[in-house]
Each structure stands twice: as C-alpha cells, then as structure tokens.
Design an enzyme around this catalytic site. Structure first.
Site, PDB file in Angstrom:
ATOM      1  N   LYS A  75       0.817  -1.223   0.000  1.00 49.94           N
ATOM      2  CA  LYS A  75       0.000   0.000   0.000  1.00 49.94           C
ATOM      3  C   LYS A  75       0.851   1.274   0.000  1.00 49.94           C
ATOM      4  CE  LYS A  75      -4.154  -1.904   2.093  1.00 49.94           C
ATOM      5  NZ  LYS A  75      -5.197  -1.736   3.091  1.00 49.94           N
ATOM      6  N   GLY A 137      -0.175   1.450  13.417  1.00 48.27           N
ATOM      7  CA  GLY A 137       0.476   0.972  12.200  1.00 48.27           C
ATOM      8  C   GLY A 137      -0.231   1.511  10.964  1.00 48.27           C
ATOM      9  N   GLY A 138      -0.053   0.806   9.852  1.00 49.21           N
ATOM     10  CA  GLY A 138      -0.614   1.259   8.585  1.00 49.21           C
ATOM     11  C   GLY A 138      -2.130   1.348   8.618  1.00 49.21           C
TER      12      GLY A 138
HETATM   13  P1  ATR Z   1      -0.898  -2.905   9.878  1.00 53.52           P
HETATM   14  O1  ATR Z   1      -0.514  -2.356   8.541  1.00 53.52           O
HETATM   15  O2  ATR Z   1      -1.729  -4.152   9.811  1.00 53.52           O
HETATM   16  O3  ATR Z   1      -1.493  -1.878  10.777  1.00 53.52           O
HETATM   17  P2  ATR Z   1       1.665  -2.644  11.115  1.00 53.52           P
HETATM   18  O4  ATR Z   1       1.866  -1.382  10.337  1.00 53.52           O
HETATM   19  O5  ATR Z   1       2.808  -3.586  11.241  1.00 53.52           O
HETATM   20  O6  ATR Z   1       0.463  -3.460  10.525  1.00 53.52           O
HETATM   21  O7  ATR Z   1       1.132  -2.227  12.590  1.00 53.52           O
HETATM   22  C1  ATR Z   1       0.887  -3.164  13.553  1.00 53.52           C
HETATM   23  C2  ATR Z   1       0.246  -2.498  14.751  1.00 53.52           C
HETATM   24  O8  ATR Z   1      -0.133  -3.537  15.658  1.00 53.52           O
HETATM   25  C3  ATR Z   1       1.171  -1.602  15.548  1.00 53.52           C
HETATM   26  O9  ATR Z   1       0.417  -0.597  16.179  1.00 53.52           O
HETATM   27  C4  ATR Z   1       1.753  -2.570  16.575  1.00 53.52           C
HETATM   28  O10 ATR Z   1       2.266  -1.973  17.747  1.00 53.52           O
HETATM   29  P3  ATR Z   1       3.803  -1.442  17.771  1.00 53.52           P
HETATM   30  O11 ATR Z   1       3.803  -0.168  17.013  1.00 53.52           O
HETATM   31  O12 ATR Z   1       4.071  -1.248  19.230  1.00 53.52           O
HETATM   32  O13 ATR Z   1       4.628  -2.518  17.165  1.00 53.52           O
HETATM   33  C5  ATR Z   1       0.527  -3.362  16.898  1.00 53.52           C
HETATM   34  N1  ATR Z   1       0.829  -4.666  17.474  1.00 53.52           N
HETATM   35  C6  ATR Z   1       1.403  -5.713  16.848  1.00 53.52           C
HETATM   36  N2  ATR Z   1       1.498  -6.760  17.697  1.00 53.52           N
HETATM   37  C7  ATR Z   1       0.974  -6.365  18.874  1.00 53.52           C
HETATM   38  C8  ATR Z   1       0.749  -6.985  20.140  1.00 53.52           C
HETATM   39  N3  ATR Z   1       1.101  -8.255  20.351  1.00 53.52           N
HETATM   40  N4  ATR Z   1       0.157  -6.272  21.117  1.00 53.52           N
HETATM   41  C9  ATR Z   1      -0.206  -5.005  20.915  1.00 53.52           C
HETATM   42  N5  ATR Z   1      -0.036  -4.338  19.728  1.00 53.52           N
HETATM   43  C10 ATR Z   1       0.540  -5.017  18.732  1.00 53.52           C
END
Ligand code: ATR
Length: 290
Positions: A75, A137-138
């Site tokens: 994206k 995140g994204g």
């Molecule tokens: P996406 O595009 O699906 O949003 P991403 O950009 O990798 O994926 O973002 C993942 C989001 O999920 C982030 O906010 C991440 O938190 P961090 O910024 O602290 O990494 C969050 N996330 C992923 N695993 C997590 C977990 N086990 N508990 C809480 N938040 C989580």
C-alpha cells in the site's frame, strides 16, 4: 465456471495485487457484484513480488487492466510507480485502489471511507464523539485520518510502543486541529470513557483467536461501541469481551466490503443502490465460513 464462460474480448479486467494473496476476499466481493449488476467485468488476484512490483504495474497498464486494488505489503511501496495520488491517499501515505488513467495509474485510499460507511450503517457517529484508536500501524493511519476529518470531540491513540503512537498523532495533528492524546496500551485503563473504540492491530486474528491487545476486562465497561478491523474470526476476543460488557460491536467485514464498493465507484464512476448493496452484503456474509 460462469466467469470462464462469459469472458470475451470486451471483458474489462480488474484485480488485486499483494503478497501473499491467497486469503483475499476481494475477488468474491467484486465478481459477485459484477454478476449481480450483469456487467462484463472480471476481478483477478495477482501475487506480486516486491522486486517485480514496478514491472507488474507497467504490464498491467499495457494489458489495459482498468483498476487494481493494492493490499499488504504494497500500500505504501506502490506509490512511487503511480502517476498521481489523491489528497487523502497522500495524507496517509498509502493507497489501496488504482485507477487506470492516461499515462499511468492514479492512487486512492478507500479504507477510511469503508470504515466510515460501515460505522454509519451500524448507527455509530464520530462527530463530537470521543474516539479511541488501538494501534498505530498502517491500518491505524487510514482510520485516524478519516476519524480526525469527522471532527471528533477527542481522539485517543493507544499503542504498545510510544514512538509509533507519537508519530501517528503528529501526522494527524499536521492535517487536523482536533484534541489528541496518546497513551500506552499498558495504561489504557487510565482513559475515562470513550464513545467509540476502534481496534486496528492484527492481534486476535485467525489463528490467534485467544489473543486481544487489551488485557483489562474493566476497560470494556468504559466504551460505547467497539469496532475491530478483523473479520476472521467473525467475532474476535476483543469484540466478545466488548459485547459481554454491553457494547455495540462491529467487525471489519463492513469496512472491507465498503472499501471495495468505493473502489468500484471510483473505477466505474457509477453508484449502486442501497437495496442492492444490502442484498450483496447479506449474500456475501452468509457465504463466509469463519
Ligand atoms: P498494519 O498495517 O496491519 O497496521 P503494522 O503497520 O505492522 O500493521 O502495525 C501493527 C500495529 O499492531 C502496531 O500498532 C503494533 O504496535 P507497535 O507499534 O508497538 O509494534 C501493533 N501490534 C502488533 N502486535 C501487537 C501486540 N502483540 N500487542 C499489541 N499491539 C501489537
């Protein structure tokens, strides 16, 4: 079978690029829509590698592919290969819909629009409401920009780590002057009360059904409506806990559905009646097996 027999030299081709692409529901949504509207279109999933992304777009253009959806992980990375990006896609820095135009593809982001439509279909308002977004995140980015554009009373962003939360809040503040507050996921209990809580992380997604990003059960008694962008499982643990605490709950299928509908409207410059949309939504929902 029906598609194979009806494809001919006049068929307009659409598709989705991503990697992996095996689980996408977009072909089901769009091909069912074409069938319902009796349109000579076909929608095909394309598994594209990062190294082949630019060539895939050049090839798609030359093959006269009219519109392309873009999913994870492209994206953002697809943007340098586009002719232009509409304003909301620029704000987010990510697009999910490409429309063929003279000289290349124009990028759009229909994710936030899809969420907003799903919320309104469930009688959930954002204007003058307190909204909490979980994740930064994204997915959170497209949600946050769209929510901020609706003039909420206040927007909280809660993330596991603070840096990404701050980055997102700063980007939102650059475009929208709304009350904003960041809080660590671990401290989410200090938030008093929110009207709408939108869970944007992938925590709780199939096969990790027993996970939720929020561990405090008390939290769920502070929120009016709980929205999860996940739709597999149909009801995440996050939504289950919210429902048990008396919240209105909405999963991510509506957002997926309406972002696809918006893409269709961008591609064809046509509108679909509410009756047809409702019928299509119900038909797809009853065919899903989560
Ligand atoms: P996406 O595009 O699906 O949003 P991403 O950009 O990798 O994926 O973002 C993942 C989001 O999920 C982030 O906010 C991440 O938190 P961090 O910024 O602290 O990494 C969050 N996330 C992923 N695993 C997590 C977990 N086990 N508990 C809480 N938040 C989580």
């Amino acid at each position: 079978m029906r598609l194979c027999k009806s494809v001919n030299g006049c068929t307009k081709i659409y598709g989705i690029i991503g990697h992996p692409i095996t689980h996408t529901l977009s072909p089901l949504i769009h091909n069912t829509l074409y069938e319902m509207l009796i349109q000579n279109n076909i929608y095909i999933p394309f598994d594209v590698s990062l190294s082949g992304l630019e060539r895939a777009l050049t090839g798609a253009y030359e093959l006269n592919i009219q519109g392309i959806n873009v999913t994870v992980p492209y994206k953002e990375t697809v943007i340098p290969y586009l002719l232009d990006v509409e304003a909301y896609g620029k704000q987010i820095g990510a697009v999910n819909t490409l429309k063929k135009s003279k000289g290349g593809y124009i990028g759009y982001n229909t994710d936030g629009w899809g969420l907003l439509k799903s919320l309104s279909e469930n009688d959930i308002q954002i204007k003058n409401k307190t909204v909490l977004i979980i994740g930064a995140g994204g997915a959170a980015r497209s949600v946050a920009m769209m929510i901020a554009a609706q003039n909420p009373k206040k927007l909280f962003i809660s993330n596991r780590t603070i840096k990404r939360g701050e980055d997102l809040a700063n980007d939102v503040a650059y475009y929208y002057s709304i009350p904003l507050e960041i809080c660590l996921l671990d401290s989410i209990d200090r938030i008093d009360k929110v009207d709408v809580c939108i869970q944007t992380t992938s925590v709780g997604m199939h096969p990790n059904k027993d996970q939720t990003p929020v561990h405090s059960d008390d939290f769920f008694y502070k929120i009016g409506s709980a929205v999860d962008l996940i739709y597999s499982p149909w009801e995440t643990l996050f939504l289950k806990k919210a429902r048990r605490a008396g919240c209105k709950t909405v999963n991510g299928f509506g957002m997926l559905f309406y972002q696809g509908i918006k893409a269709y409207e961008i591609w064809t410059e046509g509108n679909i009646s509410k009756d047809r949309l409702d019928a299509l939504f119900q038909m797809l929902k009853s065919n899903l097996n989560f």
